[in-house]
Design an enzyme around this catalytic site. Structure first.
Site, PDB file in Angstrom:
ATOM      1  N   LYS A   8       0.916  -1.243   0.079  1.00 33.34           N
ATOM      2  CA  LYS A   8       0.126   0.312   0.224  1.00 33.34           C
ATOM      3  C   LYS A   8       1.070   1.062   0.235  1.00 33.34           C
ATOM      4  CE  LYS A   8      -2.569  -1.199   3.980  1.00 33.34           C
ATOM      5  NZ  LYS A   8      -1.962  -2.702   3.760  1.00 33.34           N
ATOM      6  N   ARG A  83      -9.102   0.888   9.078  1.00 33.71           N
ATOM      7  CA  ARG A  83      -8.696  -0.287   9.660  1.00 33.71           C
ATOM      8  C   ARG A  83      -9.890  -0.773  10.464  1.00 33.71           C
ATOM      9  NH1 ARG A  83      -2.778   0.079   8.642  1.00 33.71           N
ATOM     10  NH2 ARG A  83      -2.170  -1.630   9.439  1.00 33.71           N
ATOM     11  N   ARG A 122      11.195  -7.851   4.330  1.00 31.03           N
ATOM     12  CA  ARG A 122      10.930  -6.402   5.379  1.00 31.03           C
ATOM     13  C   ARG A 122      12.066  -6.216   6.798  1.00 31.03           C
ATOM     14  NH1 ARG A 122       5.469  -2.802   4.985  1.00 31.03           N
ATOM     15  NH2 ARG A 122       5.312  -3.755   6.853  1.00 31.03           N
ATOM     16  N   ARG A 128      12.012  -2.095  10.684  1.00 29.05           N
ATOM     17  CA  ARG A 128      11.455  -2.045  11.832  1.00 29.05           C
ATOM     18  C   ARG A 128      10.977  -3.276  13.132  1.00 29.05           C
ATOM     19  NH1 ARG A 128       5.421  -0.778   7.881  1.00 29.05           N
ATOM     20  NH2 ARG A 128       4.679  -1.546   9.871  1.00 29.05           N
ATOM     21  N   ARG A 139      -0.473  -9.320  13.657  1.00 34.95           N
ATOM     22  CA  ARG A 139      -1.169  -8.314  12.804  1.00 34.95           C
ATOM     23  C   ARG A 139      -1.897  -8.441  11.082  1.00 34.95           C
ATOM     24  NH1 ARG A 139       4.307  -5.256  10.664  1.00 34.95           N
ATOM     25  NH2 ARG A 139       3.034  -4.831   9.361  1.00 34.95           N
TER      26      ARG A 139
HETATM   27  P1  ADP Z   1       1.153  -2.315   7.178  1.00 28.70           P
HETATM   28  O1  ADP Z   1       0.432  -1.982   5.873  1.00 28.70           O
HETATM   29  O2  ADP Z   1       2.353  -3.028   7.099  1.00 28.70           O
HETATM   30  O3  ADP Z   1       0.183  -2.984   8.138  1.00 28.70           O
HETATM   31  P2  ADP Z   1       1.199   0.675   9.301  1.00 28.70           P
HETATM   32  O4  ADP Z   1       2.547   1.434   8.479  1.00 28.70           O
HETATM   33  O5  ADP Z   1      -0.260   0.834   7.576  1.00 28.70           O
HETATM   34  O6  ADP Z   1       1.878  -0.810   8.230  1.00 28.70           O
HETATM   35  O7  ADP Z   1       1.116   0.493  10.562  1.00 28.70           O
HETATM   36  C1  ADP Z   1       1.710  -0.468  10.996  1.00 28.70           C
HETATM   37  C2  ADP Z   1       0.927  -0.443  12.473  1.00 28.70           C
HETATM   38  O8  ADP Z   1       0.140   1.453  12.928  1.00 28.70           O
HETATM   39  C3  ADP Z   1      -0.946  -0.790  12.377  1.00 28.70           C
HETATM   40  O9  ADP Z   1       0.017  -2.346  13.080  1.00 28.70           O
HETATM   41  C4  ADP Z   1      -1.255  -0.279  13.960  1.00 28.70           C
HETATM   42  O10 ADP Z   1      -0.448  -0.844  15.111  1.00 28.70           O
HETATM   43  C5  ADP Z   1      -0.562   1.476  13.365  1.00 28.70           C
HETATM   44  N1  ADP Z   1      -1.665   1.121  12.747  1.00 28.70           N
HETATM   45  C6  ADP Z   1      -1.904   2.482  11.497  1.00 28.70           C
HETATM   46  N2  ADP Z   1      -2.284   3.063  11.112  1.00 28.70           N
HETATM   47  C7  ADP Z   1      -3.633   2.511  11.487  1.00 28.70           C
HETATM   48  C8  ADP Z   1      -5.005   2.564  12.004  1.00 28.70           C
HETATM   49  N3  ADP Z   1      -5.897   3.319  10.577  1.00 28.70           N
HETATM   50  N4  ADP Z   1      -5.875   2.509  12.578  1.00 28.70           N
HETATM   51  C9  ADP Z   1      -5.369   1.746  14.043  1.00 28.70           C
HETATM   52  N5  ADP Z   1      -4.160   1.617  13.851  1.00 28.70           N
HETATM   53  C10 ADP Z   1      -3.281   1.794  12.856  1.00 28.70           C
END
Ligand code: ADP
Length: 183
Positions: A8, A83, A122, A128, A139
């Site tokens: 994404k 999300r 990654r 990370r 996740r």
């Molecule tokens: P990925 O797409 O690889 O899962 P992100 O960078 O989008 O990674 O998100 C990493 C972390 O940030 C998530 O696992 C969560 O803890 C938090 N996070 C990001 N966006 C949201 C959201 N919209 N609602 C709740 N938690 C979020």
């Protein structure tokens, strides 16, 4: 939309550049806050490191703030948000307030086996802290439990969901996304 590791961020950045609009990644915003050790960052950290979602109210506060920036007036792309169904409902309310609507919900599809191998690779490359195997598993579970229902929510709404195959080269996937948006 798409599971963790679906690409994404990479694709969203390219699409936003193509359309000349800002990309709002809640993950990036939270990681920046954590690096600069703001109160928000400290609160978010424990959820992120455990592979859990940051509470909806925190996320909706962030999104409302970025959406009110002047640069958002010509449109914007959301990456990693909404999300949860509660976040999707919150977004709908904020949009309706300004008489705005979503143009499209794009969903990058990638199989679970591919996701796990991408994310564990990654972890080594980017370091990370939420990419170790146990957190990756959590996740993915959280995705199935809380984020997959968001797709259902949009499928039943007027905007619908546009599925795009998330496998292949970055350029191939980007071309598919643009094609689906202009169709
Ligand atoms: P990925 O797409 O690889 O899962 P992100 O960078 O989008 O990674 O998100 C990493 C972390 O940030 C998530 O696992 C969560 O803890 C938090 N996070 C990001 N966006 C949201 C959201 N919209 N609602 C709740 N938690 C979020």
């Amino acid at each position: 939309m798409g599971p963790p590791g679906a690409g994404k961020g990479t694709q969203g950045e390219l699409l936003a550049q193509h359309f000349g609009i800002p990309r709002y990644s809640t993950g990036d915003i939270l990681r920046d806050a954590r690096r600069s050790t703001t109160e928000l960052g400290l609160e978010a950290q424990r959820y992120m490191d455990a592979g859990e979602l940051v509470p909806d109210a925190v996320i909706l506060g962030i999104v409302e703030q970025v959406m009110s920036e002047p640069e958002a007036a010509g449109g914007f792309l959301c990456d990693g948000f909404p999300r949860t169904v509660a976040q999707a409902r919150g977004l709908a309310e904020v949009l309706a307030r300004d008489d705005l609507a979503l143009d499209a919900v794009l969903n990058l599809t990638v199989g679970v086996g591919e996701i796990v191998s991408r994310l564990t690779r990654r972890a080594g490359l980017e370091g990370r802290t939420d990419d170790d195997l146990q957190t990756v598993r959590r996740r993915l579970e959280v995705y199935e439990e809380q984020t997959a229902p968001v797709l259902e929510y949009y499928r039943e709404s007027p905007v619908g969901v546009t599925n795009v195959d998330g496998t292949g080269t970055v350029d191939e996937i980007q071309a598919r996304l643009r094609e689906r948006l202009s169709a």
